[in-house]
Design a protein around this motif. Structure first.
Motif, PDB file in Angstrom:
ATOM      1  N   LEU A 273       0.001  23.344  87.206  1.00 45.36           N
ATOM      2  CA  LEU A 273      -0.430  24.466  88.035  1.00 45.36           C
ATOM      3  C   LEU A 273      -1.710  24.707  88.086  1.00 45.36           C
TER       4      LEU A 273
ATOM      5  N   ARG B 152       3.433  28.467  94.252  1.00 44.40           N
ATOM      6  CA  ARG B 152       2.819  27.592  93.055  1.00 44.40           C
ATOM      7  C   ARG B 152       3.741  26.538  92.715  1.00 44.40           C
ATOM      8  N   ARG B 153       4.958  26.957  92.393  1.00 49.48           N
ATOM      9  CA  ARG B 153       5.991  26.259  91.797  1.00 49.48           C
ATOM     10  C   ARG B 153       6.453  25.101  92.741  1.00 49.48           C
TER      11      ARG B 153
END
Length: 189
Positions: free
Chosen positions: A127, A140-141
């Motif tokens: 991340l 973000r994932r």
């Protein structure tokens, strides 16, 4: 060795894990048994069951150690290109360990707290290196998963021999190019 001496070992859990990692390095299929591991350690195979309930428990410990090592390799990566290059080098440099690590499914990972914690360390590093700061969690994932899926797929194809044979460094550079993370190449005139 006497029967009694075979049961005495300093730190059998750590010694077994270290020896299992050696076996995985020698044979990436990780097809060893607890009995063969015990023979290597010169202990009775029943002694291993005091530390690992079965072969799967030992494989989970191997995977946890591997994800911990991977997190350490990835942590210094300052950007997506550095992250991807370090990931590919780790996987190609330790094919047996990488296979054990990625052979754990979601339920197996969540069932072992040390393994879950090690995977979470890799995710946190990913991340930091790959996701846009301030983006929503879903974005973000997806940014992390895009790079991770690309790398894992490319590594699988390379290990299966389906791609033109290249050195690990050439392959890592090619994956960076495909991912759009490498600096532009100079055009030849």
């Amino acid at each position: 060795m006497t029967r009694r001496a075979a049961y005495h070992h300093g730190d059998l859990a750590t010694a077994a894990l270290d020896a299992a990692l050696e076996l995985v390095a020698e044979d990436p299929s990780a097809s060893f048994s607890l009995r063969s591991l015990a023979e290597r350690l010169e202990v009775a195979h029943r002694a291993l069951y005091n530390h690992y309930s079965d072969r799967e428990a030992l494989l989970a410990a191997i995977a946890a150690r591997g994800f911990g090592q991977l997190a350490e390799c990835l942590a210094p990566a300052p950007d997506p290109a550095g992250f991807l290059a370090a990931y590919v080098r780790f996987a190609l440099g330790q094919p047996g360990l990488y296979a054990v690590m990625t052979g754990r499914n979601h339920d197996q990972i969540n069932a072992v707290s040390a393994l879950r914690a090690a995977v979470d360390r890799v995710i946190a590093v990913a991340l930091d290196a790959l996701a846009t700061p301030g983006a929503d969690d879903d974005m973000r994932r997806r940014q992390v998963m895009r790079v991770w899926m690309l790398a894992h797929g490319a590594i699988g194809l390379q290990r299966a021999g389906m791609l033109r044979l290249r050195s690990d460094e050439e392959f890592a550079a090619e994956v960076l190019q495909i991912a759009g993370l490498a600096p532009p190449q100079e055009t030849k005139r």
